[in-house]
Design a protein around this motif. Sequence first.
Motif, mmCIF file in Angstrom:
data_model
loop_
_atom_site.group_PDB
_atom_site.id
_atom_site.type_symbol
_atom_site.label_atom_id
_atom_site.label_comp_id
_atom_site.label_asym_id
_atom_site.label_seq_id
_atom_site.Cartn_x
_atom_site.Cartn_y
_atom_site.Cartn_z
ATOM 1 N N SER A 448 39.852 34.811 36.927
ATOM 2 C CA SER A 448 39.195 36.122 36.866
ATOM 3 C C SER A 448 39.296 36.853 38.200
ATOM 4 O O SER A 448 39.471 38.076 38.239
ATOM 5 C CB SER A 448 37.729 35.952 36.460
ATOM 6 N N THR A 449 39.214 36.127 39.303
ATOM 7 C CA THR A 449 39.349 36.742 40.629
ATOM 8 C C THR A 449 40.754 37.296 40.836
ATOM 9 O O THR A 449 40.931 38.399 41.365
ATOM 10 C CB THR A 449 39.015 35.720 41.719
ATOM 11 N N ILE A 450 41.758 36.528 40.417
ATOM 12 C CA ILE A 450 43.139 37.009 40.518
ATOM 13 C C ILE A 450 43.328 38.252 39.654
ATOM 14 O O ILE A 450 43.966 39.233 40.071
ATOM 15 C CB ILE A 450 44.130 35.905 40.092
ATOM 16 N N SER A 451 42.763 38.225 38.446
ATOM 17 C CA SER A 451 42.887 39.376 37.544
ATOM 18 C C SER A 451 42.260 40.627 38.158
ATOM 19 O O SER A 451 42.813 41.736 38.038
ATOM 20 C CB SER A 451 42.228 39.049 36.201
ATOM 21 N N ILE A 452 41.117 40.470 38.811
ATOM 22 C CA ILE A 452 40.462 41.615 39.455
ATOM 23 C C ILE A 452 41.347 42.192 40.555
ATOM 24 O O ILE A 452 41.469 43.423 40.705
ATOM 25 C CB ILE A 452 39.094 41.184 40.024
ATOM 26 N N GLN A 453 41.999 41.335 41.321
ATOM 27 C CA GLN A 453 42.869 41.809 42.389
ATOM 28 C C GLN A 453 44.134 42.471 41.846
ATOM 29 O O GLN A 453 44.658 43.408 42.438
ATOM 30 C CB GLN A 453 43.243 40.645 43.310
ATOM 31 N N ILE A 454 44.640 41.989 40.696
ATOM 32 C CA ILE A 454 45.782 42.657 40.061
ATOM 33 C C ILE A 454 45.371 44.042 39.576
ATOM 34 O O ILE A 454 46.126 45.018 39.707
ATOM 35 C CB ILE A 454 46.321 41.800 38.901
ATOM 36 N N GLU A 455 44.160 44.140 39.019
ATOM 37 C CA GLU A 455 43.635 45.452 38.622
ATOM 38 C C GLU A 455 43.517 46.377 39.822
ATOM 39 O O GLU A 455 43.849 47.565 39.762
ATOM 40 C CB GLU A 455 42.264 45.273 37.951
ATOM 41 N N ALA A 456 43.040 45.835 40.948
ATOM 42 C CA ALA A 456 42.853 46.653 42.151
ATOM 43 C C ALA A 456 44.183 47.191 42.676
ATOM 44 O O ALA A 456 44.254 48.311 43.175
ATOM 45 C CB ALA A 456 42.145 45.828 43.229
ATOM 46 N N ARG A 457 45.211 46.388 42.541
ATOM 47 C CA ARG A 457 46.515 46.824 43.059
ATOM 48 C C ARG A 457 47.035 48.046 42.313
ATOM 49 O O ARG A 457 47.697 48.908 42.900
ATOM 50 C CB ARG A 457 47.511 45.663 42.947
ATOM 51 N N HIS A 458 46.759 48.121 41.013
ATOM 52 C CA HIS A 458 47.289 49.209 40.191
ATOM 53 C C HIS A 458 46.224 50.244 39.845
ATOM 54 O O HIS A 458 46.448 51.080 38.958
ATOM 55 C CB HIS A 458 47.880 48.642 38.910
ATOM 56 N N TYR A 459 45.078 50.192 40.508
ATOM 57 C CA TYR A 459 43.980 51.078 40.138
ATOM 58 C C TYR A 459 44.317 52.537 40.417
ATOM 59 O O TYR A 459 43.925 53.423 39.661
ATOM 60 C CB TYR A 459 42.719 50.659 40.906
ATOM 61 N N TYR A 460 45.015 52.801 41.506
ATOM 62 C CA TYR A 460 45.288 54.186 41.915
ATOM 63 C C TYR A 460 46.693 54.647 41.578
ATOM 64 O O TYR A 460 47.219 55.560 42.203
ATOM 65 C CB TYR A 460 45.076 54.337 43.432
ATOM 66 N N GLU A 461 47.296 54.001 40.553
ATOM 67 C CA GLU A 461 48.678 54.393 40.245
ATOM 68 C C GLU A 461 48.710 55.791 39.637
ATOM 69 O O GLU A 461 47.771 56.224 38.978
ATOM 70 C CB GLU A 461 49.270 53.392 39.246
#
Length: 461
Positions: A448-461
């Motif tokens: 879940s922590t990795i998933s949150i960081q993947i979301e953060a990477r693409h949040y401002y696309e």
Amino acid sequence: MSKKFRPMGLGLIFAGFCFFFNPYFAALDLLPDFIGALLIWIGLLPYARISEPMSDARRAFLKLTFADAVKNLMLLVIFGMGASNEQPTMLLIAAFCSASLGLFFFLPAVNSLFDGIEYLALTYDCKPLYAVTRGRYSSTERLKRFIRVFLVLREVISLLPEFAALLNSAYVDSGMVWLYDYIGVMRLLAAIPVFIAGVIYLVRVIAYFVRFLRLREFRLQLSEAYAAYMDAHPGVTIRARHLVAFILLGLGSAFTLDFYLDFQNIIPDAIAALFLLMGVLLLKAPWSYRLPVAAAAAGFGVIATISFRFSYRFYMDFAPAAIEKSEKAAYAYFNLWFSALGEMLTFLVFLAMLLVLLRYTIRHYAGYVPEHTDGNFESRSLTRLREEFDGMLIKCFMLGFISALFSFLYDYIKVWPEKRIYRILEFLWMPDFLFAIIFAAYFCYLLSTISIQIEARHYYE
């Protein structure tokens, strides 16, 4: 209108609804509803990306999936109790609770889905789906109301025979126990009207989806909207792919938990290995990284199955005290502990390879990546984030090692000294069970922590 897009598909959604037509028998669902709900949840993905109401419907069906899966697991445990005097009462309680909870999640999910379809039809002016053609309701609204009535009748009628279980326990002293001897006939009689209603339900669902399929222009508009959304959000595919992979890996880690009834593991490790295998194959990494890990997962499933069979045969044929007295028992015990050792080593090899694969995922897809990497604050934060994940990966491996070790010791130690503190070895199943839960919980937390960081990477696309 451009013809380069394929019309939006409905196959998974229709297949999911086909799982709901059959009646229950002894509170068991031959076509489990959670599989149908899961198919609908998957099929709604493209619709949910272009419509907020359909996104709400997708979340509702995910809740239904989990609720119905828990219900089936509860019934499995009750039937695993064997010939128990309390089983009829427990079955009644479980059937009543599952019917109530099922409707609690089922009806909102159906409402959300058909309300979402009407919203899309209004948005793209598809009159066959929202226009009032007969009576006061549209075809979509009529089908929604019919499905709701059918689901309520299915639960109520299928539940009626189970009240005989209550009579069995309530009238023991008055000689009414014979009523439970006819519970099978009562269940069959209840299943007949439910089956007839289910056939009518299936016909109406087929007719509606055939009408939907004929609306090619409408489905092409949805496809164009979906393609435009994907062009504007290139990270959606990466996030969704990793999310599904992490869900499968989390389920696989949870299913490695050994829970025995009559020396039978309720959820075989082979099922856990299958979920882990599918999760590994879905991760976005080169095949040279994924294939060895997938092979290790398959190997773990095979060896775990062999180990379980040796263990079950030993428990059924011998007592632990026979190991030192019988050559046949000693040979069976050797097969047991040797296969258990192979299972532990294979699992640890797979876990190490999986964590290395997750480290690749973290380095390439997790964490915000700044455009300017000249030693600025963002690049230092990204490096620190990766170092923190390295620590979590090491901790996860240590917990997996401890869990696998206790699982092996529980199988290996069958003869222990009868005096002093060594008697505590009888209770090795407790740390085996406890550390399996701890490992699965921490592994899911890591994912879940990795998933949150993947979301953060693409949040401002």
